[in-house]
Design a protein around this motif. Sequence first.
Motif, PDB file in Angstrom:
ATOM      1  N   ALA A 122      25.386  36.741  45.384  1.00  0.00           N
ATOM      2  CA  ALA A 122      25.206  35.323  45.720  1.00  0.00           C
ATOM      3  C   ALA A 122      26.591  34.685  45.720  1.00  0.00           C
ATOM      4  O   ALA A 122      27.190  34.483  44.659  1.00  0.00           O
ATOM      5  CB  ALA A 122      24.298  34.639  44.711  1.00  0.00           C
ATOM      6  N   PRO A 123      27.155  34.398  46.892  1.00  0.00           N
ATOM      7  CA  PRO A 123      28.518  33.859  46.951  1.00  0.00           C
ATOM      8  C   PRO A 123      28.584  32.390  46.552  1.00  0.00           C
ATOM      9  O   PRO A 123      27.607  31.643  46.701  1.00  0.00           O
ATOM     10  CB  PRO A 123      28.893  34.039  48.425  1.00  0.00           C
ATOM     11  N   SER A 124      29.744  31.960  46.058  1.00  0.00           N
ATOM     12  CA  SER A 124      29.954  30.545  45.743  1.00  0.00           C
ATOM     13  C   SER A 124      29.935  29.717  47.022  1.00  0.00           C
ATOM     14  O   SER A 124      29.455  28.595  47.047  1.00  0.00           O
ATOM     15  CB  SER A 124      31.302  30.357  45.035  1.00  0.00           C
ATOM     16  N   SER A 125      30.472  30.326  48.089  1.00  0.00           N
ATOM     17  CA  SER A 125      30.492  29.655  49.395  1.00  0.00           C
ATOM     18  C   SER A 125      29.915  30.584  50.450  1.00  0.00           C
ATOM     19  O   SER A 125      30.451  31.671  50.681  1.00  0.00           O
ATOM     20  CB  SER A 125      31.923  29.261  49.760  1.00  0.00           C
ATOM     21  N   SER A 126      28.823  30.176  51.077  1.00  0.00           N
ATOM     22  CA  SER A 126      28.183  30.995  52.107  1.00  0.00           C
ATOM     23  C   SER A 126      29.077  31.163  53.324  1.00  0.00           C
ATOM     24  O   SER A 126      29.026  32.175  54.024  1.00  0.00           O
ATOM     25  CB  SER A 126      26.853  30.362  52.530  1.00  0.00           C
ATOM     26  N   ILE A 185      34.071  45.206  43.933  1.00  0.00           N
ATOM     27  CA  ILE A 185      33.503  44.064  43.215  1.00  0.00           C
ATOM     28  C   ILE A 185      34.041  44.134  41.783  1.00  0.00           C
ATOM     29  O   ILE A 185      33.862  45.144  41.100  1.00  0.00           O
ATOM     30  CB  ILE A 185      31.969  44.097  43.195  1.00  0.00           C
ATOM     31  N   VAL A 186      34.725  43.065  41.349  1.00  0.00           N
ATOM     32  CA  VAL A 186      35.260  43.007  39.984  1.00  0.00           C
ATOM     33  C   VAL A 186      34.343  42.101  39.172  1.00  0.00           C
ATOM     34  O   VAL A 186      34.250  40.895  39.429  1.00  0.00           O
ATOM     35  CB  VAL A 186      36.699  42.464  39.974  1.00  0.00           C
ATOM     36  N   ASN A 209      30.118  35.266  38.304  1.00  0.00           N
ATOM     37  CA  ASN A 209      30.455  36.212  37.237  1.00  0.00           C
ATOM     38  C   ASN A 209      31.230  37.426  37.764  1.00  0.00           C
ATOM     39  O   ASN A 209      31.407  38.418  37.064  1.00  0.00           O
ATOM     40  CB  ASN A 209      29.195  36.687  36.507  1.00  0.00           C
ATOM     41  N   ALA A 210      31.633  37.348  39.048  1.00  0.00           N
ATOM     42  CA  ALA A 210      32.355  38.473  39.648  1.00  0.00           C
ATOM     43  C   ALA A 210      33.133  37.986  40.869  1.00  0.00           C
ATOM     44  O   ALA A 210      33.024  36.821  41.265  1.00  0.00           O
ATOM     45  CB  ALA A 210      31.372  39.569  40.044  1.00  0.00           C
ATOM     46  N   TYR A 260      27.078  38.327  40.761  1.00  0.00           N
ATOM     47  CA  TYR A 260      26.755  39.736  41.031  1.00  0.00           C
ATOM     48  C   TYR A 260      25.837  40.269  39.931  1.00  0.00           C
ATOM     49  O   TYR A 260      26.060  40.021  38.751  1.00  0.00           O
ATOM     50  CB  TYR A 260      28.039  40.564  41.087  1.00  0.00           C
ATOM     51  N   GLU A 261      24.825  40.983  40.351  1.00  0.00           N
ATOM     52  CA  GLU A 261      23.910  41.601  39.382  1.00  0.00           C
ATOM     53  C   GLU A 261      23.273  42.826  40.023  1.00  0.00           C
ATOM     54  O   GLU A 261      23.028  42.855  41.231  1.00  0.00           O
ATOM     55  CB  GLU A 261      22.819  40.614  38.964  1.00  0.00           C
TER      56      GLU A 261
END
Length: 930
Positions: A660-664, A608-609, A751-752, A640-641
């Motif tokens: 939480a992805p931008s696209s499920s 994860i970046v 954010n990632a 990402y958090e």
Amino acid sequence: MNKVILKDFWRSIKHTKGQFISIMGLMMIGAFALVGLMVTGPDMRDTGNHYAQKLNTADLTVICNYGLDQKDRKKIKQTKGLQSVEFGYMTDTVIKNSRESFRIFSKPKSVGKYELRKGRLPVKTNEIALADHYSHKYKIGQNISFTEKKNILGSTLLKRKTFKITGFVRSSQILSNVNLGQSNSGTGELKGYAVVSPNAFNHTVYTVANLRYKDLRGLDSYGKVYTSRVKHHKKVLQDTLKNTARQRQKRILSAANKKIAPQEKKIQQAEQKLETASEQISSAEKQLIFQKSKLNAQISQAETAGANLPQAARSQLEQAQQEIAAGEQKLKQEKKIFARKSARANNKIKSGKEEIRKAKKQLRKLALPSYSVYNRRELPGGEGNLVYTTVAQVVEDLAKVFPIFLYFVAALVTFTTMNRFIDEERINSGTMKALGYNDQVIINKFIAYGFISGTIGTILGIYLGHTLMPQIVYHAYYKSITIPPIELHFHWQISLIALILSWISSVLPAYLTAKNEFREKPAALLLPKPPAAGSKILLERIPFIWNHLSFTHKVTARNIFRYKKRMQMTIFGVCGAATMLFAGFAVKNSITNMNNRQFNDLIHYNMIVAQKPGISSNQHKALNSKLKEDSIKSETPIYYESVSKTAGKTGDTQDITLIAPSSSKVLKNYVHLNNRKTKQTLHLSNNGVIISERLSTLLKVNKGDYISLTDKNNKSRKMKVTGITEMYMGHFIFMNKTQYQKIFNKRFTSNAYLVNLKNSTRKNTRKIAAQFMALNGVAGVVQNTAISQELDVVVKSLNLIMVVLIVVAGLLAIVIQYNLTNINIAERIRELSTIKVLGFYDNEVTMYIYRETILLTGIGILVGYLTGDLLYRYILYVVPPDNVMFNPALSVSSFLWPLGVIGIITIVLGFIVNKKLKDLDMLEALKSVD
């Protein structure tokens, strides 16, 4: 005992060596497992406690992302119950010309000291002591250089970048040399640490505070009392610091504005100076133009006057003309010089204004200071402490069930063995009684037999338990954890319990059975004990089955129920061994496969970046460019958090990865979400979140329940659980964009990135991670290998313990089978001799008796599978660390290994029995004893 009894006693031991040694073996195995598992945990705790006492390890550590200023320090010092507090510095760097991240600490005075392994600690600002696991790579006297990222104010914490190595140390807080935690430099994984003089740091604000409390001294730092008190102190400190965050933010803004104000004034002064110089040149130019126009007018008048103009006047006009030309030339040069200076000054002013603008922009975005309070296990780099605590806890949890079960089985078989010994000595005892010896004197012989065999075996087991088991466990983790060699202490309480259990198993049955036997008269004792009476069994009442059985099978069925006690002992004994073998192999299989299952089947991304907050367009462009390179197979933006929740046995703060992805739809290419029990694929919905299975167990929540977690801003966030996904390492929460916006009350922005590499080897993953970390727009990189490495130590330790317990269970199976088979033959020697005289072949004679053993062993193994599964489920519930779930899936090998081990033992013993029965002296066995 008098001489005759004593002589008879030693003769009995000589004639029953097998039984005597088997009782010793049973008690030794029981005592070894009981004492070994019971003392290893306390020995590990004592070692850890003494190491922490020696180095004055901090109970709590406070770290603030903006450092600790004077008012923060004052507030911390006012904390109730403090024994001592020490403030220090730390920063993450990278070894020059490498990707290895190093955390450099300031040398403490008293709290959180370092153990010196070689050389000496640094004294001067240019000296450094490295982590001991780098002693093979560097030498004392050698220079080492680091590179350090600039902070928000554009400065670095270290005054210098090159140091001279003076020694090698071990930290009181970073106990692992395999997984040292996350870093904000290098590859994102911390590889080493070092200590320098406090003077090597720029003295602005302290970055860390180490605290020790009065009421925690002398306590077991792994015990419940210590844990409970630390939890209380942590809560008090968190509440205290939480209330000062706003005030600290104001102080930071005020200090920053004070720094910016002089710079703005400087720029204004430079602009004014530039303006003044420009005005001066402009004024000089105007003056020159005026003089030139005046001169031109004079020249015009002179030309009108013609020859009437005096020679002196002409000379003056020519001189004035030359002066003006010289002035024009000088002004031209001054204008050129001014233009160059003006350009440079304007550039500086522009640059200064841009810096001030950026600084003000950053200050406007400045988040509230985050004060993190950690205990020893939660501290960044404290993974080693967590692993060490986990290994000690695993051993103690296993000690609660394994040895007790093992001792129970050993006691049952010992009870049967002692009963058989008394039966064998029946006629001899009857003779002694007939000669006038007191019952108690004869009983004492059997008590002494049980006492000596049981005590010798137990003492051997106690010795091996105190020495061998702790060393076995130590050798599983010593290469990974920097704790000193395990201290071996004598634990008299558990040793006494082992002896008492041994005496209950070997002495008590001897006393009770002998006392019951000697109620009979000497004449009855001089006769052999009548064989057990046969009776009609249930199988005979089922003609369909009974009539189809052969003669030998009918005899086997009748004999099994005829000798009920031996039947029960065989089944119980084999069941006990099978239970431990099954549980041992099942746990081994479970911990071996979970790494493969998680990182091959469930998680498909390599890292994860995470990007920095307030990332600029240029930084974002550079990050996107890196993500499009050929080495990257695929990537997807996510939010990402790392959120948290206090849970688990020790009440530690559990770190939970929120994604939480931008696209499920795209998420399935990176993470496979499925319910382990139903095998159903899970999908993100607008109704709630999906959490990992271990987290649901830890929080005791099911589908449809609500959970509250703490976000990075220390705010509580409530969410509904709509699914529980299979996951074995770490805690995870997955949600879609809609749920994110609902839970966090703000618009979704990624954010990632989840990144999948074409070459996913560990070496290449670190290389690519380092390249991402070198970008200014990247805040950090989380690699999957981090938690995997952390748990390798736990898995290795548990694996080794399970191997020991499997070996113990195998030895127990050998002793049990050998013992019960011998008892069976001894009890029925006349019967076997009779059928041999009747013409049965040797193999038929063997199978006549051994068929029962095989059948009872089979029943024992089947029952062992059931009880083994219960024991295995218990281990899965009790043993795993808070952030790990063992794979509960049973493999075929878990069933085959107990069957194979006990089967081989049974076959080998079959050959021994066959040889023994071949050499049987039938006439001697059939002699009348009347």
